[in-house]
Design an enzyme around this catalytic site. Structure first.
Site, PDB file in Angstrom:
ATOM      1  N   TYR A  67       0.825  -1.215   0.000  1.00 14.76           N
ATOM      2  CA  TYR A  67       0.000   0.000   0.000  1.00 14.76           C
ATOM      3  C   TYR A  67       0.854   1.257   0.000  1.00 14.76           C
ATOM      4  O   TYR A  67       0.507   2.254  -0.632  1.00 14.76           O
ATOM      5  CB  TYR A  67      -1.005  -0.013   1.164  1.00 14.76           C
ATOM      6  N   ARG A  70       1.890   1.836  -3.478  1.00 15.73           N
ATOM      7  CA  ARG A  70       0.790   2.377  -4.284  1.00 15.73           C
ATOM      8  C   ARG A  70       0.487   3.831  -3.909  1.00 15.73           C
ATOM      9  O   ARG A  70       0.191   4.655  -4.759  1.00 15.73           O
ATOM     10  CB  ARG A  70      -0.461   1.517  -4.097  1.00 15.73           C
ATOM     11  N   GLN A 101     -14.984   2.711  -8.228  1.00 19.79           N
ATOM     12  CA  GLN A 101     -14.373   1.591  -7.506  1.00 19.79           C
ATOM     13  C   GLN A 101     -12.951   1.968  -7.109  1.00 19.79           C
ATOM     14  O   GLN A 101     -12.267   1.202  -6.461  1.00 19.79           O
ATOM     15  CB  GLN A 101     -14.316   0.364  -8.426  1.00 19.79           C
ATOM     16  N   HIS A 119     -15.254   1.379  -2.825  1.00 22.80           N
ATOM     17  CA  HIS A 119     -14.195   0.537  -2.251  1.00 22.80           C
ATOM     18  C   HIS A 119     -13.287   1.284  -1.289  1.00 22.80           C
ATOM     19  O   HIS A 119     -12.156   0.877  -1.059  1.00 22.80           O
ATOM     20  CB  HIS A 119     -13.370  -0.102  -3.379  1.00 22.80           C
ATOM     21  N   CYS A 127      -8.737   1.602  12.397  1.00 26.26           N
ATOM     22  CA  CYS A 127      -8.109   0.716  13.377  1.00 26.26           C
ATOM     23  C   CYS A 127      -8.677  -0.689  13.223  1.00 26.26           C
ATOM     24  O   CYS A 127      -9.840  -0.880  12.887  1.00 26.26           O
ATOM     25  CB  CYS A 127      -8.375   1.247  14.781  1.00 26.26           C
ATOM     26  N   CYS A 150      -5.587   3.358  20.550  1.00 30.57           N
ATOM     27  CA  CYS A 150      -5.441   2.105  21.309  1.00 30.57           C
ATOM     28  C   CYS A 150      -4.160   1.340  20.982  1.00 30.57           C
ATOM     29  O   CYS A 150      -3.944   0.254  21.494  1.00 30.57           O
ATOM     30  CB  CYS A 150      -6.652   1.209  21.078  1.00 30.57           C
ATOM     31  N   GLY A 187     -13.512   2.386 -17.901  1.00 34.84           N
ATOM     32  CA  GLY A 187     -12.294   1.768 -17.379  1.00 34.84           C
ATOM     33  C   GLY A 187     -12.480   0.752 -16.275  1.00 34.84           C
ATOM     34  O   GLY A 187     -11.706   0.722 -15.331  1.00 34.84           O
ATOM     35  N   THR A 188     -13.499  -0.075 -16.412  1.00 33.65           N
ATOM     36  CA  THR A 188     -13.647  -1.151 -15.422  1.00 33.65           C
ATOM     37  C   THR A 188     -13.760  -2.493 -16.126  1.00 33.65           C
ATOM     38  O   THR A 188     -14.382  -2.602 -17.180  1.00 33.65           O
ATOM     39  CB  THR A 188     -14.868  -0.923 -14.485  1.00 33.65           C
TER      40      THR A 188
END
Ligand code: NAD
Ligand code: ZN
Length: 251
Positions: A67, A70, A101, A119, A127, A150, A187-188
């Protein structure tokens, strides 16, 4: 191709409730890799190893590394003419909303206001234990990041394979699909469920589907108009012509 653009413009300008449904392909020309398609990410990575709750439980650092990578790409990406054209159509009062999406935030960066993110967003974290949710401005320095409330692990606030979609977004998207008379599907690959049901719901409700995708997809056969071109290229041409139509009407 000019005839096709004119035809799309005709349906856009005479629509009563125009909605756009977008996927990773709308951001491809901004340099954000898609998952599928000829240059997709899934050719190089296995989705089940990275975009699932199980993968995160087993190896949160590996998922965060992906991630973070990205996020870096996306943070340097600029909206392309397709994002800008949709923002402009909304400003003109023609496009009522975008159902996306994508998790990259490029529609909002281009100025679109009414965006339903099915999405989630790569620019938010949540969390894994408490109800903490937060925004992220840039890729986190230290991964995996911890919850300020936490101290448990934070995760990207995106929908992973096998997870349900956020309920409010989903019902808004269904209601827009039922309201629209024309839907631009851009574009999907049309295979990620349940998101891919959105154009089908619109079609079953008699909306005209206009697909913009250089490749054929399972949505192509329900498309009233199919444009086999890259979205950025097509929309830069289209928006110039729409500008002309609108100004000639005003004069
Ligand atoms: P996908 O990767 O499955 O399919 C991409 C589609 O875009 C393909 O059909 C391809 O032919 C098409 N395409 C490629 N270049 C294009 C262009 N220039 N113009 C128009 N179309 C083009 O994408 P998906 O259908 O969105 O589903 C994948 C999932 O991946 C989504 O759930 C999304 O959350 C996630 N994703 C998001 C991003 C992002 O936020 N930018 C990027 C990759 C994946
Ligand atoms: Zn917490």
């Amino acid at each position: 191709m000019d005839e096709l653009v004119e035809m799309v413009i005709k349906y856009i300008l005479t629509s009563k409730h125009l909605v756009a449904f977008t996927g990773a392909g709308v951001s491809a020309e901004s340099g954000v890799p898609t998952f599928r398609g000829s240059n997709g990410l899934w050719k190089r990575f296995k989705p089940e190893e990275l975009a699932t709750p199980e993968a995160f439980r087993m190896d949160p650092l590996r998922v965060w590394e992906w991630y973070k990578w990205r996020m870096k790409i996306i943070s340097h990406a600029k909206p392309n003419p397709a994002h800008y054209a949709l923002a402009k159509l909304e400003k003109l009062g023609i496009l009522k909303c975008i159902i996306t999406q994508n998790v990259d935030g490029l529609h909002q960066k281009a100025g679109s206001q009414n965006v339903i993110e099915l999405h989630g967003s790569i620019w938010r974290v949540k969390c894994t234990r408490c109800n903490y949710k937060g925004k992220v401005e840039k890729p986190p320095e230290k991964i995996p990041p911890k919850c300020p409330k936490c101290n448990s692990l934070l995760r990207p606030d995106v929908v992973w394979f096998g997870e349900p979609l956020p309920q409010r977004e989903w019902s808004k998207a269904v209601s827009e699909a039922l309201k629209c008379d024309v839907m631009l599907v851009i574009g999907t690959s049309g295979v990620v469920m349940p998101a891919a049901l959105i154009p089908r719901i619109a079609w079953e409700n008699r909306a005209k589907i206009i697909e913009i995708n250089p490749e054929d997809t399972p949505i192509s056969h329900i498309a009233y108009i199919k444009v086999s071109e890259a979205a950025g290229k097509f929309f830069s041409n289209l928006i110039n012509l729409i500008d002309k139509h609108v100004t000639s009407k005003q004069n």
